[in-house]
Write an enzyme that holds these catalytic residues in place. Sequence first.
Site, short mmCIF file in Angstrom:
data_model
loop_
_atom_site.label_atom_id
_atom_site.label_comp_id
_atom_site.label_asym_id
_atom_site.label_seq_id
_atom_site.Cartn_x
_atom_site.Cartn_y
_atom_site.Cartn_z
N VAL A 102 35.88 58.92 40.97
CA VAL A 102 35.27 58.86 42.30
C VAL A 102 36.36 59.09 43.34
N LYS B 283 24.74 34.91 34.52
CA LYS B 283 23.94 34.62 33.31
C LYS B 283 22.52 34.20 33.68
N GLU C 30 32.47 55.86 35.18
CA GLU C 30 33.66 55.27 34.56
C GLU C 30 34.78 56.32 34.54
N GLY D 178 37.72 45.96 38.25
CA GLY D 178 38.74 44.99 37.87
C GLY D 178 38.99 43.98 38.98
N VAL E 68 33.14 44.87 32.16
CA VAL E 68 32.26 43.73 31.87
C VAL E 68 31.24 43.51 32.98
N ILE E 69 31.70 43.51 34.23
CA ILE E 69 30.78 43.23 35.35
C ILE E 69 29.79 44.38 35.51
N GLY F 190 32.81 51.76 37.51
CA GLY F 190 33.48 50.93 36.51
C GLY F 190 32.51 50.44 35.45
N HIS G 207 19.88 30.50 5.20
CA HIS G 207 19.01 31.68 5.18
C HIS G 207 17.64 31.28 5.71
N ASP H 238 43.09 32.85 35.99
CA ASP H 238 43.11 34.28 36.34
C ASP H 238 44.37 34.71 37.07
P1 FAD Z 1 38.48 30.91 40.02
O1 FAD Z 1 37.24 30.56 39.31
O2 FAD Z 1 38.54 32.21 40.73
O3 FAD Z 1 38.70 29.72 41.07
C1 FAD Z 1 39.75 29.73 41.99
C2 FAD Z 1 39.37 28.88 43.18
O4 FAD Z 1 40.53 28.71 43.99
C3 FAD Z 1 38.33 29.53 44.10
O5 FAD Z 1 37.38 28.56 44.49
C4 FAD Z 1 39.13 29.99 45.30
O6 FAD Z 1 38.37 29.99 46.51
C5 FAD Z 1 40.20 28.93 45.36
N1 FAD Z 1 41.43 29.33 46.03
C6 FAD Z 1 42.10 30.51 45.92
N2 FAD Z 1 43.24 30.47 46.63
C7 FAD Z 1 43.29 29.24 47.20
C8 FAD Z 1 44.21 28.60 48.06
N3 FAD Z 1 45.36 29.19 48.42
N4 FAD Z 1 43.93 27.35 48.50
C9 FAD Z 1 42.80 26.71 48.10
N5 FAD Z 1 41.89 27.27 47.28
C10 FAD Z 1 42.14 28.51 46.84
N6 FAD Z 1 34.39 34.58 32.52
C11 FAD Z 1 33.92 34.10 31.36
O7 FAD Z 1 34.67 33.50 30.59
N7 FAD Z 1 32.59 34.25 31.01
C12 FAD Z 1 31.72 34.90 31.82
O8 FAD Z 1 30.55 35.02 31.49
C13 FAD Z 1 32.20 35.41 33.05
N8 FAD Z 1 31.35 36.04 33.89
C14 FAD Z 1 31.83 36.50 35.09
C15 FAD Z 1 30.95 37.17 35.92
C16 FAD Z 1 31.39 37.66 37.13
C17 FAD Z 1 30.43 38.38 38.03
C18 FAD Z 1 32.76 37.45 37.53
C19 FAD Z 1 33.25 37.94 38.85
C20 FAD Z 1 33.63 36.79 36.70
C21 FAD Z 1 33.18 36.32 35.46
N9 FAD Z 1 34.03 35.68 34.57
C22 FAD Z 1 33.57 35.22 33.38
C23 FAD Z 1 35.46 35.45 34.89
C24 FAD Z 1 35.65 34.01 35.38
O9 FAD Z 1 34.83 33.80 36.51
C25 FAD Z 1 37.10 33.76 35.72
O10 FAD Z 1 37.91 34.08 34.61
C26 FAD Z 1 37.32 32.29 36.07
O11 FAD Z 1 36.52 31.92 37.16
C27 FAD Z 1 38.78 32.04 36.39
O12 FAD Z 1 38.95 30.70 36.70
P2 FAD Z 1 40.11 30.20 37.68
O13 FAD Z 1 39.98 28.72 37.73
O14 FAD Z 1 41.39 30.79 37.28
O15 FAD Z 1 39.77 30.84 39.11
P1 NAD Z 2 36.99 45.37 33.89
O1 NAD Z 2 38.45 45.44 33.81
O2 NAD Z 2 36.22 44.70 32.83
O3 NAD Z 2 36.40 46.86 34.00
C1 NAD Z 2 36.77 47.74 35.01
C2 NAD Z 2 36.37 49.15 34.59
O4 NAD Z 2 36.50 49.98 35.72
C3 NAD Z 2 37.28 49.71 33.50
O5 NAD Z 2 36.48 50.30 32.51
C4 NAD Z 2 38.12 50.74 34.25
O6 NAD Z 2 38.51 51.83 33.44
C5 NAD Z 2 37.16 51.17 35.33
N1 NAD Z 2 37.79 51.71 36.53
C6 NAD Z 2 38.91 51.28 37.15
N2 NAD Z 2 39.14 52.00 38.27
C7 NAD Z 2 38.13 52.92 38.35
C8 NAD Z 2 37.79 53.93 39.29
N3 NAD Z 2 38.54 54.16 40.37
N4 NAD Z 2 36.68 54.65 39.06
C9 NAD Z 2 35.90 54.42 37.97
N5 NAD Z 2 36.18 53.48 37.05
C10 NAD Z 2 37.27 52.73 37.24
O7 NAD Z 2 36.69 44.77 35.34
P2 NAD Z 2 35.38 44.10 35.97
O8 NAD Z 2 34.16 44.59 35.31
O9 NAD Z 2 35.55 44.25 37.43
O10 NAD Z 2 35.56 42.58 35.58
C11 NAD Z 2 36.77 41.90 35.93
C12 NAD Z 2 37.07 40.84 34.94
O11 NAD Z 2 36.22 39.72 35.15
C13 NAD Z 2 36.85 41.21 33.49
O12 NAD Z 2 37.89 41.98 32.96
C14 NAD Z 2 36.78 39.86 32.86
O13 NAD Z 2 38.08 39.38 32.68
C15 NAD Z 2 36.06 39.05 33.91
N6 NAD Z 2 34.63 38.97 33.57
C16 NAD Z 2 34.29 38.43 32.37
C17 NAD Z 2 32.96 38.37 32.00
C18 NAD Z 2 32.60 37.80 30.67
O14 NAD Z 2 33.43 37.12 30.08
N7 NAD Z 2 31.40 38.04 30.15
C19 NAD Z 2 31.98 38.85 32.85
C20 NAD Z 2 32.36 39.41 34.05
C21 NAD Z 2 33.70 39.45 34.40
#
Ligand code: FAD
Ligand code: NAD
Length: 479
Positions: free
Chosen positions: A250, A60, A216, A283, A196-197, A193, A456, A324
């Site tokens: 791909v 963000k 995609e 994903g 979202v990312i 893909g 409004h 997650d």
């Molecule tokens: P995580 O945040 O993944 O935290 C898990 C932690 O556990 C990590 O620090 C990891 O190192 C640690 N860990 C793992 N295994 C072990 C172990 N065995 N021992 C000790 N530590 C361990 N979600 C949103 O809602 N809004 C967004 O805008 C958004 N943007 C995103 C953008 C990107 C680029 C990405 C990749 C994800 C985004 N997400 C977003 C998804 C969001 O980040 C995850 O849904 C969220 O972080 C999940 O929280 P969590 O606590 O389950 O796990």
């Molecule tokens: P995603 O599941 O959102 O999208 C993956 C896309 O890749 C899908 O459209 C799928 O059809 C496509 N795909 C899969 N395999 C493929 C292939 N071999 N070739 C081409 N396309 C392919 O996954 P992401 O973008 O990696 O994000 C992972 C998750 O992280 C999200 O689903 C979401 O839960 C979380 N996230 C959330 C936010 C947010 O809340 N704003 C932001 C970033 C990530």
Amino acid sequence: MSETTNYDVIVIGAGPGGYVAAIRAAQLGLKTACVDAFIGKEGKPALGGTCLNIGCIPSKALLDSSRQFHNLTHAFKDHGISADNARMDVPAMIARKDKIVKQFTGGISSLFKANKANPVTAIAGFATLKPGKVVSIKGHDGSVAEISAKNIILAPGSSPIELPFAKFDNQLILDNAGALDIESVPARLGVIGSGVIGLELGSVWRRLGSEVVILEALPEFLAAVDPDIAKAAAREFKKQGLDIKLGAKVSKTEIKGKQVVVTYTDASGEQTLTVDKLLVSVGRRAATGGLLAEGTGVQLDERGRVIVDEHCATGAEGVWAIGDCVRGPMLAHKASEEGIAVAELIAGLPGHVNLDTVPWVIYTEPEIAWVGKTEKELKDAGIPYKSGSFPFAAIGRAVAMGEPAGLVKILAHAETDRILGVHMCGANVSELIHEAVVAMEFHGSAEDLARICHAHPTLSEAVHEAALAVDKRAIHKAN
Ligand code: FAD
Ligand code: NAD
């Protein structure tokens, strides 16, 4: 490491699921430890998990910097504002992002200590759950310690899925972490893909001037999103120059010098695309590798997720899992709510998360947000519904802001009028969606929203008008 203390609760993982669970457990008087393995950019342990370090917050920060630049170079002239020779200092943008990340990850350490009577103990290292609720921790210095607790909360999060023919090197082929640290604007960025990312990080680099090509595999754009919303968003992304190729499969990537050659097949046959950086965002999967020793009684499903019931209980006595690594959307706020619910259940209080009202937001421009069911889900379930929508182009505030794109769409039960789903695309819908979440949590009807007085001129008038449109009585459009 010589920790031997027994705890009430050990949380494995300090992401938004784990750290929130730990804070709530400590608030409730439970002696709590939180173990996390993450090493931040500075080479030191950093709390906050994916979300704070390499996910929600840094993405963000970059989305906002790139939006400011894009507005300066494209939108401000409509307001009569000119700025010649605007330039983007990418290292400064990355440094700003890193500063924000540090502020928030450091903030968790402070929050852990904030409850002075019962602080959370943070332990750095990789944790493995053994039978008997014993947690073995491998420290970053190679030391091993064991601690135990009456309750264990598994919150290890997720990690990006790697394609066998596009291995991450985070120089040319990037995962989400690599795409947040590109040092200069790539002339051409490839993205595999269009989820979202791919859309969020693709938007960042497109706004800064990259040619962005998104491949995609599916024939449909944003298949999980309401089709009217996906169509409106796709139109805007096309105008912005995001080149989204659907049905592109791909099969190969090859590094040639400082570029990546991607081979894919679409309706026209085999194609190649040469890019300066390639982001793979196809994903994420639960990070449960190495988490469980033999004999814990915790089960994983076919996707490696921890199997839990509706209360996040794993079935092994006193072992819970959240975020997650379990079923449901991979979203930070869903993880946090589960963390709070489980801490409260452990303390003997009621705790529950309603997965039907977890909002989704995609932070593109326009933003996309939704809560509840889509029309397809309602049709598949045989639920009779009616629908009302309203475009932002007819909302005075949206036009005054120069943000006329998108719409609000409300789905309500055909007989009871109860709101079943709300879908939005437009400016600030990341905030507007919460009006729908509140209405749905209170089992509200479209009529309820229609009878609420909205200020409004505001963007939220689109929610009001869409609610009126459910009953074909919108004021500022033909019904
Ligand atoms: P995580 O945040 O993944 O935290 C898990 C932690 O556990 C990590 O620090 C990891 O190192 C640690 N860990 C793992 N295994 C072990 C172990 N065995 N021992 C000790 N530590 C361990 N979600 C949103 O809602 N809004 C967004 O805008 C958004 N943007 C995103 C953008 C990107 C680029 C990405 C990749 C994800 C985004 N997400 C977003 C998804 C969001 O980040 C995850 O849904 C969220 O972080 C999940 O929280 P969590 O606590 O389950 O796990
Ligand atoms: P995603 O599941 O959102 O999208 C993956 C896309 O890749 C899908 O459209 C799928 O059809 C496509 N795909 C899969 N395999 C493929 C292939 N071999 N070739 C081409 N396309 C392919 O996954 P992401 O973008 O990696 O994000 C992972 C998750 O992280 C999200 O689903 C979401 O839960 C979380 N996230 C959330 C936010 C947010 O809340 N704003 C932001 C970033 C990530």
